[in-house]
Write a protein that holds these residues in place. Structure first.
Motif, PDB file in Angstrom:
ATOM      1  N   ARG A  98      13.547  12.246  -6.154  1.00  0.00           N
ATOM      2  CA  ARG A  98      14.341  11.389  -5.089  1.00  0.00           C
ATOM      3  C   ARG A  98      13.390  11.340  -3.955  1.00  0.00           C
ATOM      4  N   ILE A  99      12.914  12.852  -3.731  1.00  0.00           N
ATOM      5  CA  ILE A  99      11.820  12.982  -2.615  1.00  0.00           C
ATOM      6  C   ILE A  99      10.721  12.022  -2.628  1.00  0.00           C
ATOM      7  N   LYS A 100      10.113  12.033  -3.767  1.00  0.00           N
ATOM      8  CA  LYS A 100       9.064  11.043  -4.124  1.00  0.00           C
ATOM      9  C   LYS A 100       9.340   9.639  -3.748  1.00  0.00           C
ATOM     10  N   GLU A 101      10.808   9.234  -4.303  1.00  0.00           N
ATOM     11  CA  GLU A 101      10.967   7.644  -4.098  1.00  0.00           C
ATOM     12  C   GLU A 101      11.054   7.488  -2.538  1.00  0.00           C
ATOM     13  N   GLU A 107       6.498   4.283   2.675  1.00  0.00           N
ATOM     14  CA  GLU A 107       5.274   3.844   2.539  1.00  0.00           C
ATOM     15  C   GLU A 107       5.504   2.168   2.606  1.00  0.00           C
ATOM     16  N   LEU A 108       6.327   1.677   1.769  1.00  0.00           N
ATOM     17  CA  LEU A 108       6.535   0.289   1.722  1.00  0.00           C
ATOM     18  C   LEU A 108       6.890  -0.280   3.289  1.00  0.00           C
ATOM     19  N   GLU A 109       7.906   0.487   3.769  1.00  0.00           N
ATOM     20  CA  GLU A 109       8.573   0.077   5.054  1.00  0.00           C
ATOM     21  C   GLU A 109       7.348  -0.137   6.083  1.00  0.00           C
ATOM     22  N   LYS A 110       6.383   0.885   6.004  1.00  0.00           N
ATOM     23  CA  LYS A 110       5.451   0.861   6.814  1.00  0.00           C
ATOM     24  C   LYS A 110       4.509  -0.344   6.743  1.00  0.00           C
ATOM     25  N   LEU A 111       4.125  -0.494   5.377  1.00  0.00           N
ATOM     26  CA  LEU A 111       3.227  -1.688   5.358  1.00  0.00           C
ATOM     27  C   LEU A 111       3.727  -2.911   5.637  1.00  0.00           C
ATOM     28  N   TYR A 112       5.319  -3.070   5.349  1.00  0.00           N
ATOM     29  CA  TYR A 112       5.817  -4.514   5.943  1.00  0.00           C
ATOM     30  C   TYR A 112       5.945  -4.486   7.146  1.00  0.00           C
ATOM     31  N   SER A 113       6.248  -3.509   8.077  1.00  0.00           N
ATOM     32  CA  SER A 113       6.377  -3.613   9.571  1.00  0.00           C
ATOM     33  C   SER A 113       4.931  -3.850  10.097  1.00  0.00           C
TER      34      SER A 113
END
Lengths: 120, 120
Positions: A98-101, A107-113
């Motif tokens: 869960r921590i990993k996910e 990370e994904l959100e960072k990339l997206y923004s």
DNA sequence: GACACATATTCCCATATGGGAATATATTTC
DNA sequence: GAAATATATTCCCATATGGGAATATGTGTC
């Protein structure tokens, strides 16, 4: 009542750090008391007392060789501890996943923004 | 020196059987103190004291919900115990194999001596 | 704010601990 | 059997324990 005796079960016997060290040392191979004293830098009476506790709960076995007493770890006696801790294993791997996910999600959100910003 | 404090590490904290029960119970899901009291049939102050020990070594986590305190097991804190016991795992499986092999050897010998007898 | 409810803390006590020091026991060697 | 060696036991002590009983703290409800 006070605290349970160290000799009441392997859990209590193993709570003492020196006894854990002794078990590790005696897992490699059979050893004389004197060898434990030297290797772990403990007083001889201290070692004898710890060995007595370990013997009483079956964590070590002894045999005599002349004036020497040869002790060795009885690994089977550690099994109950292992099995008890194992019941929690699934839980912590789950927790780690869960921590990993979450980290990956971030990370994904960072990339997206970042992409959003670049568009503007 | 006397015995190490129950709060000194997970090994000592887990030596107490009731604390192990509490950890098992709180591994299923988050629970109120009162639920532990009922489920494990312990006195409330006793439970609070055990929970304090478990909290101090990181074996449980808490959050407040109104007047209730919600406790849950932190399985990661049990990992060190698991890993320590695991170092002995190879040894006991080896030991078990030896026992098994000896039993099989004896069976063979028995069979052999039976055949010998039948020849005569 | 008075009350009820949930939980935590404090005080008391019998008990076992682990270390240190001294001594006891067992075995080999001469 | 005396001396030497290896190990175990005993005694003393400061310390922490877990349970019981009583009480304190914190929070929601009226």
């Amino acid at each position: 009542m006070a605290r349970a005796a160290t000799t009441s079960d392997p859990f209590n016997a193993v709570a003492e750090p020196r006894r854990r060290e002794i078990l590790e040392y005696l897992a490699e191979s059979e050893r004389e008391v004197g060898q434990i004293v030297v290797a772990l830098r403990l007083e001889q009476p201290s070692v004898s007392k710890h060995l007595r506790v370990l013997r009483e709960v079956g964590l070590v076995r002894v045999r005599r060789n002349g004036r020497h007493m040869l002790y060795r770890t009885n690994p089977q006696a550690i099994r109950p501890l292992h099995e008890w801790t194992q019941t929690f294993e699934k839980l912590w791997t789950h927790q780690l996943n869960r921590i990993k996910e979450r980290a990956e999600q971030k990370e994904l959100e960072k990339l997206y923004s970042k992409e959003e910003k670049e568009k503007q």
